[in-house]
Write a protein that holds these residues in place. Structure first.
Motif, PDB file in Angstrom:
ATOM      1  N   ILE A 303     -92.112  17.104  81.246  1.00 39.93           N
ATOM      2  CA  ILE A 303     -91.514  18.362  81.721  1.00 39.93           C
ATOM      3  C   ILE A 303     -91.415  19.443  80.648  1.00 39.93           C
ATOM      4  CG2 ILE A 303     -90.137  17.075  83.407  1.00 39.93           C
ATOM      5  CD1 ILE A 303     -87.685  17.780  81.567  1.00 39.93           C
ATOM      6  N   ALA A 304     -91.678  19.112  79.389  1.00 40.31           N
ATOM      7  CA  ALA A 304     -91.481  20.077  78.304  1.00 40.31           C
ATOM      8  C   ALA A 304     -92.276  21.357  78.542  1.00 40.31           C
ATOM      9  CB  ALA A 304     -91.884  19.453  76.965  1.00 40.31           C
ATOM     10  N   GLN A 305     -91.600  22.499  78.489  1.00 44.99           N
ATOM     11  CA  GLN A 305     -92.197  23.830  78.621  1.00 44.99           C
ATOM     12  C   GLN A 305     -92.824  24.077  79.998  1.00 44.99           C
ATOM     13  OE1 GLN A 305     -91.701  26.006  76.085  1.00 44.99           O
ATOM     14  NE2 GLN A 305     -90.627  24.324  75.106  1.00 44.99           N
ATOM     15  N   LYS A 306     -92.444  23.287  81.005  1.00 44.34           N
ATOM     16  CA  LYS A 306     -93.041  23.445  82.338  1.00 44.34           C
ATOM     17  C   LYS A 306     -91.926  23.656  83.362  1.00 44.34           C
ATOM     18  CE  LYS A 306     -96.684  20.188  81.045  1.00 44.34           C
ATOM     19  NZ  LYS A 306     -95.970  19.576  79.895  1.00 44.34           N
ATOM     20  N   GLU A 307     -91.716  24.903  83.750  1.00 46.20           N
ATOM     21  CA  GLU A 307     -90.620  25.224  84.659  1.00 46.20           C
ATOM     22  C   GLU A 307     -90.792  24.569  86.017  1.00 46.20           C
ATOM     23  OE1 GLU A 307     -89.379  29.250  85.003  1.00 46.20           O
ATOM     24  OE2 GLU A 307     -89.614  29.689  82.876  1.00 46.20           O
ATOM     25  N   ASP A 308     -92.040  24.487  86.500  1.00 40.33           N
ATOM     26  CA  ASP A 308     -92.246  23.890  87.824  1.00 40.33           C
ATOM     27  C   ASP A 308     -91.811  22.433  87.847  1.00 40.33           C
ATOM     28  OD1 ASP A 308     -94.360  23.274  86.077  1.00 40.33           O
ATOM     29  OD2 ASP A 308     -95.737  22.858  87.747  1.00 40.33           O
ATOM     30  N   LEU A 309     -92.127  21.690  86.789  1.00 41.36           N
ATOM     31  CA  LEU A 309     -91.729  20.285  86.729  1.00 41.36           C
ATOM     32  C   LEU A 309     -90.231  20.134  86.469  1.00 41.36           C
ATOM     33  CD1 LEU A 309     -94.823  18.927  84.825  1.00 41.36           C
ATOM     34  CD2 LEU A 309     -94.068  18.177  87.068  1.00 41.36           C
ATOM     35  N   GLN A 310     -89.655  21.075  85.734  1.00 41.24           N
ATOM     36  CA  GLN A 310     -88.205  21.031  85.519  1.00 41.24           C
ATOM     37  C   GLN A 310     -87.454  21.266  86.831  1.00 41.24           C
ATOM     38  OE1 GLN A 310     -87.566  23.863  82.331  1.00 41.24           O
ATOM     39  NE2 GLN A 310     -88.882  22.705  80.934  1.00 41.24           N
ATOM     40  N   LYS A 311     -87.988  22.138  87.677  1.00 45.99           N
ATOM     41  CA  LYS A 311     -87.379  22.352  88.996  1.00 45.99           C
ATOM     42  C   LYS A 311     -87.475  21.093  89.846  1.00 45.99           C
ATOM     43  CE  LYS A 311     -88.260  27.338  89.191  1.00 45.99           C
ATOM     44  NZ  LYS A 311     -89.052  28.416  89.825  1.00 45.99           N
ATOM     45  N   LEU A 312     -88.645  20.446  89.821  1.00 48.65           N
ATOM     46  CA  LEU A 312     -88.805  19.203  90.578  1.00 48.65           C
ATOM     47  C   LEU A 312     -87.849  18.125  90.061  1.00 48.65           C
ATOM     48  CD1 LEU A 312     -92.712  18.965  90.901  1.00 48.65           C
ATOM     49  CD2 LEU A 312     -91.076  19.472  92.731  1.00 48.65           C
ATOM     50  N   ALA A 313     -87.693  18.065  88.740  1.00 45.69           N
ATOM     51  CA  ALA A 313     -86.779  17.076  88.153  1.00 45.69           C
ATOM     52  C   ALA A 313     -85.332  17.366  88.541  1.00 45.69           C
ATOM     53  CB  ALA A 313     -86.937  17.070  86.634  1.00 45.69           C
ATOM     54  N   LEU A 314     -84.982  18.637  88.595  1.00 41.61           N
ATOM     55  CA  LEU A 314     -83.626  19.010  89.010  1.00 41.61           C
ATOM     56  C   LEU A 314     -83.378  18.576  90.449  1.00 41.61           C
ATOM     57  CD1 LEU A 314     -80.985  20.498  88.306  1.00 41.61           C
ATOM     58  CD2 LEU A 314     -82.056  22.599  89.144  1.00 41.61           C
ATOM     59  N   GLU A 315     -84.379  18.801  91.308  1.00 39.75           N
ATOM     60  CA  GLU A 315     -84.263  18.383  92.707  1.00 39.75           C
ATOM     61  C   GLU A 315     -84.183  16.872  92.844  1.00 39.75           C
ATOM     62  OE1 GLU A 315     -87.671  20.133  94.516  1.00 39.75           O
ATOM     63  OE2 GLU A 315     -86.956  22.199  94.270  1.00 39.75           O
ATOM     64  N   ALA A 316     -84.762  16.161  91.880  1.00 42.29           N
ATOM     65  CA  ALA A 316     -84.727  14.693  91.899  1.00 42.29           C
ATOM     66  C   ALA A 316     -83.448  14.145  91.262  1.00 42.29           C
ATOM     67  CB  ALA A 316     -85.946  14.134  91.172  1.00 42.29           C
ATOM     68  N   ASN A 317     -82.487  15.033  90.960  1.00 42.07           N
ATOM     69  CA  ASN A 317     -81.195  14.652  90.371  1.00 42.07           C
ATOM     70  C   ASN A 317     -81.354  13.981  89.004  1.00 42.07           C
ATOM     71  OD1 ASN A 317     -79.612  15.579  92.596  1.00 42.07           O
ATOM     72  ND2 ASN A 317     -80.154  13.714  93.716  1.00 42.07           N
ATOM     73  N   ALA A 318     -82.332  14.457  88.228  1.00 36.30           N
ATOM     74  CA  ALA A 318     -82.573  13.867  86.914  1.00 36.30           C
ATOM     75  C   ALA A 318     -81.366  14.030  85.995  1.00 36.30           C
ATOM     76  CB  ALA A 318     -83.806  14.510  86.281  1.00 36.30           C
ATOM     77  N   ILE A 319     -80.725  15.185  86.031  1.00 36.12           N
ATOM     78  CA  ILE A 319     -79.586  15.421  85.137  1.00 36.12           C
ATOM     79  C   ILE A 319     -78.451  14.453  85.455  1.00 36.12           C
ATOM     80  CG2 ILE A 319     -77.798  17.092  84.516  1.00 36.12           C
ATOM     81  CD1 ILE A 319     -79.869  19.283  84.735  1.00 36.12           C
ATOM     82  N   ASP A 320     -78.195  14.233  86.747  1.00 36.00           N
ATOM     83  CA  ASP A 320     -77.159  13.264  87.135  1.00 36.00           C
ATOM     84  C   ASP A 320     -77.520  11.864  86.659  1.00 36.00           C
ATOM     85  OD1 ASP A 320     -75.164  14.745  88.908  1.00 36.00           O
ATOM     86  OD2 ASP A 320     -77.057  15.333  89.815  1.00 36.00           O
ATOM     87  N   LYS A 321     -78.793  11.526  86.766  1.00 40.24           N
ATOM     88  CA  LYS A 321     -79.241  10.196  86.361  1.00 40.24           C
ATOM     89  C   LYS A 321     -79.032   9.988  84.860  1.00 40.24           C
ATOM     90  CE  LYS A 321     -81.860   6.419  87.272  1.00 40.24           C
ATOM     91  NZ  LYS A 321     -81.606   5.423  88.320  1.00 40.24           N
ATOM     92  N   PHE A 322     -79.451  10.963  84.058  1.00 33.64           N
ATOM     93  CA  PHE A 322     -79.267  10.854  82.617  1.00 33.64           C
ATOM     94  C   PHE A 322     -77.780  10.790  82.258  1.00 33.64           C
ATOM     95  CE2 PHE A 322     -83.528  13.122  82.401  1.00 33.64           C
ATOM     96  CZ  PHE A 322     -84.227  11.975  82.063  1.00 33.64           C
ATOM     97  N   HIS A 323     -77.004  11.629  82.926  1.00 29.47           N
ATOM     98  CA  HIS A 323     -75.567  11.666  82.665  1.00 29.47           C
ATOM     99  C   HIS A 323     -74.917  10.325  82.998  1.00 29.47           C
ATOM    100  CE1 HIS A 323     -71.335  13.060  83.817  1.00 29.47           C
ATOM    101  NE2 HIS A 323     -71.425  13.182  82.513  1.00 29.47           N
TER     102      HIS A 323
END
Length: 741
Positions: A303-323
């Motif tokens: 996902i580094a430097q890729k906004e489209d993939l960061q949006k997909l990761a956000l939708e996949a609840n990646a931040i919650d998972k890491f947290h």
């Protein structure tokens, strides 16, 4: 009942047995050494200190001589198998062991034994060599030599799983250049690796995936050839392996696909594949072993430097998972570091990701009530929020997650500390959150300042990067940072022997004084001193020169009295600026230097004359003025900075303006500016507009003035005439914007 370890011989006793004249005693000693050190770094170290590796390597060398003399008995083969196995155990996951094996001269002997007719010997030797080639200390293999390439092909063609796996491991560790990657492809190596993907064992598939990722890295040409019709359906094979039942295979397949996409974005554009990669990597976080430790690093690479993939990761609840994983605690340092870096990449570009991260709670059931007093006491903001306000709630929620980051800042592992700083750096890119006073508090600032003295340079640099964002702090007081010694520490770090530390310390100081009050700037300058600042401007490293000039630019922006800084100690700083501009090695140095002079020229008549004298004393009779060179530069920002300096030097209300204008004309500077009226850069056109345009609404003096602060020139041109004239009432000051990391 006695412990099972009581009867184990001591390392010193085993070492003496290795020299026994009885073959059986020697073989048992080799086997016992191997068994004691497997997976035990402490035991490995104790044996290393006793000199066990040279002893084992000596047995291997003597046994090879016995084979050469056709004395190929069972004892000799046993010596070869057990000594090779012991050397492999020393090298497994232990760089000190690898180095000891190499220093003992065992490596060439192990290579020779790959041709031994005994399968058990070859298997043990191949395993030992694979252990060595897992380390960065492994000898580099030269693929460009024909005989070496032929040997590599013979390894990959071997029916023995350990031998073909060794060939793949050699590629993974030794292939570094595009030329080597192309040579491997031309030799048909990738076709063989692909066949192992489709029909090899689990070990062979994994080794092949690692090798393919190495050959693909940053090489679109090889990827295009590999994905072409001559090899078959290789990408499909890798995509299928990303869904394999074995976690390590899934991880390696994902990493290979990520390398392909990063090097050749036109491959793997299907949103379904990208989404699947994100979900697979998030699932692999649950693996309790090494796969789970490495999964977040692969995620970051994706996902580094890729906004489209960061949006997909956000939708996949990646931040919650890491947290969720951080909250569980007791993480392996490698996994902890990877998760923090993944969160850093998630928050590097999108405000929505930063908002999500800061809204997380440490425990879902935990009440917000205890934190209301904390926020209202001014720790998180200089202005007391109203109880139960939405902003108050936001600050309370942010305190939960920032406490988690603060804990990581004090972790015992240097990698974790650095990753925490990088995560904080990404989160603090939010101007909205900086303005709300989220970060200028003791919870974050104190441990961050303590890291300025960290023994690890990488941690120091990462801490300075986060600090550079936090000290901008648009609305709240910067007294917390000063009181905990942050300002003085930055000045000390500006004297560091490490250029990266000096550069980043100056970057933080530049942002610290950005639009700061006069008292704070005076405090910084008194600690910094003119002599130190002038020496930093002349630093041998261009990055340090640039940041030192940017710091001067911000120090003299504002009150006219601040301009006197550059005249301290007989004008040391002003002279250093002039000399550096004359020999600027890159455009960025010229930009910051010219804006510093621009701010000096916005002062009084004495200041303008000093700038003129500097410009012309740096010109020899045969040398073209660096001002003309800058105006002709391909860098639009450098041209813009230079024109604004001329604007301030030729202000019509200044008594010496006609004389200065004549000097500039004689030097060819005015004619050069006239040639730039149709400059392709809008910012340059706007600056020139103030030199040549006489407003019908105002006198010429006012029409030549520029604007102050951080207003974008490209936006300025769209203002109404009335608004322009209001802006024109101020002289040109150019602050160095707080460029966020």
């Amino acid at each position: 009942m006695p412990s099972a370890t009581v009867n184990k011989p001591r390392p010193s006793e085993l070492l003496s047995r290795l020299t026994s004249a009885e073959p059986e005693v020697k073989v048992r000693a080799l086997r016992e050494v191997k068994n004691q050190i497997i997976g035990n770094r402490t035991k490995k170290l104790s044996f290393l200190k006793l000199g066990a590796v040279p002893a084992v390597a000596g047995i291997l060398a003597d046994s090879i001589d016995d084979v050469t003399e056709n004395n190929n008995c069972n004892n000799t083969n046993n010596f070869l198998v057990q000594s090779a196995a012991a050397l492999g155990s020393f090298a497994c996951g232990f760089d000190a062991g690898v180095q000891a094996v190499l220093d003992a001269g065992a490596f060439p002997n192990l290579l020779r034994l790959l041709a031994n007719p005994n399968e058990k010997v070859v298997d043990a030797v191949a395993r030992a060599l694979r252990m060595i080639y897992q380390s960065k200390l492994a000898p580099k293999y030269d693929f460009l030599q024909q005989k070496n390439m032929e040997f590599l092909i013979s390894l990959l063609n071997s029916e023995k799983e350990t031998v073909s796996g060794l060939g793949a491991s050699i590629i993974t560790r030794s292939c570094e250049t595009n030329l080597e990657q192309k040579a491997l492809f031309d030799a048909g190596i990738l076709r063989k690796l692909n066949s192992l993907l489709e029909g090899g064992s689990l070990s062979q598939r994994d080794a092949s995936l690692e090798s393919l990722a190495t050959v693909f890295r940053n090489n679109p040409e090889v990827i295009s050839k590999f994905a072409g019709p001559e090899i078959g359906r290789p990408l499909s094979s890798i995509i299928d392996l990303a869904k394999d039942r074995y976690p390590r295979t899934r991880l390696l397949a994902c990493m290979c696909l990520i390398v392909i996409r990063n090097a050749s974005p036109h491959f793997l554009q299907d949103i379904g594949i990208k989404t699947k990669l994100i979900h697979i990597l998030l699932e692999l976080l649950d693996d309790p072993g090494q796969v789970g430790d490495e999964a977040p690093f692969a995620f970051s690479s994706l996902i580094a430097q890729k906004e489209d993939l960061q949006k997909l990761a956000l939708e996949a609840n990646a931040i919650d998972k890491f947290h969720h994983h951080i909250k569980k605690g007791s993480l392996h340092p490698r996994r902890y570091e990877g998760i923090l870096l993944a969160l850093a990449d998630m928050c590097s570009k999108l405000e929505s990701c930063r908002t999500k991260f800061l809204s997380l709670q440490a425990k879902p059931s935990q009440s917000l009530e205890p934190f209301k007093a904390l926020a209202s006491n001014g720790i998180h903001t200089a202005t007391k929020p109203k109880p139960s306000s939405s902003r108050d709630q936001e600050l309370m929620l942010a305190s939960f997650v920032l406490n988690l980051v603060a804990d990581a800042l004090t972790d015992y592992n240097a990698g974790v500390r650095a990753a925490a700083c990088i995560c904080l750096k990404s989160v603090t890119r939010s101007i909205q959150k900086l303005s709300a006073g989220y970060f200028m508090n003791e919870t974050i600032v104190i441990p961050l300042v303590q890291l300025f003295l960290d023994p690890s340079t990488s941690v120091q640099v990462a801490a300075l990067g986060a600090t550079s964002n936090i000290v901008v702090d648009f609305t709240t007081s910067k007294s917390i940072f000063v009181q905990c010694g942050g300002m003085k520490q930055l000045i000390q770090l500006a004297k560091s022997m490490e250029s990266s530390v000096r550069s980043n310390a100056l970057w933080a100081l530049k942002n610290f004084v950005f639009q700061a009050d006069n008292r704070l700037k005076e405090g910084v300058f008194s600690e910094l001193t003119a002599s130190l600042l002038s020496s930093l401007i002349r630093d041998p490293e261009p990055s340090v020169q640039e940041q030192a000039l940017a710091l001067v630019r911000n120090l003299v922006d504002g009150c006219i009295n601040l301009i006197e800084f550059v005249f301290a100690e007989d004008g040391l700083i002003l002279g250093a600026i002039g000399r550096q501009l004359q020999c600027a090695s890159k455009a960025e140095i010229g930009i910051q230097g010219m804006y510093a002079l621009c701010n000096v020229a916005s002062g009084n008549e004495f200041h303008r004359e000093a700038v003129m004298q500097l410009l012309f004393t740096q010109m020899g009779d045969k040398n073209q003025s660096f001002v003309v060179k800058f105006l002709q530069s391909n860098d639009s920002q450098l041209r813009t900075a230079t024109v604004w300096t001329i604007v301030n030097l030729t202000c019509p209300s200044s008594p010496g303006a006609p004389c200065r204008l004549e000097k500039l004309r004689n030097a060819g500077i005015v004619s050069q500016i006239k040639n730039m009226v149709n400059d392709p850069c809008v910012d340059v056109k706007v600056a020139i507009f103030f030199i040549f345009r006489i407003s019908p609404c105002e006198n010429s003096a006012r029409a030549i003035y520029g604007f102050r602060g951080q207003l974008s020139m490209s936006v300025f041109i769209h203002y109404s005439e009335y608004k322009r004239q209001e802006i024109l009432k101020q002289l040109v000051f150019q602050s160095s914007s707080p460029l966020f990391f």
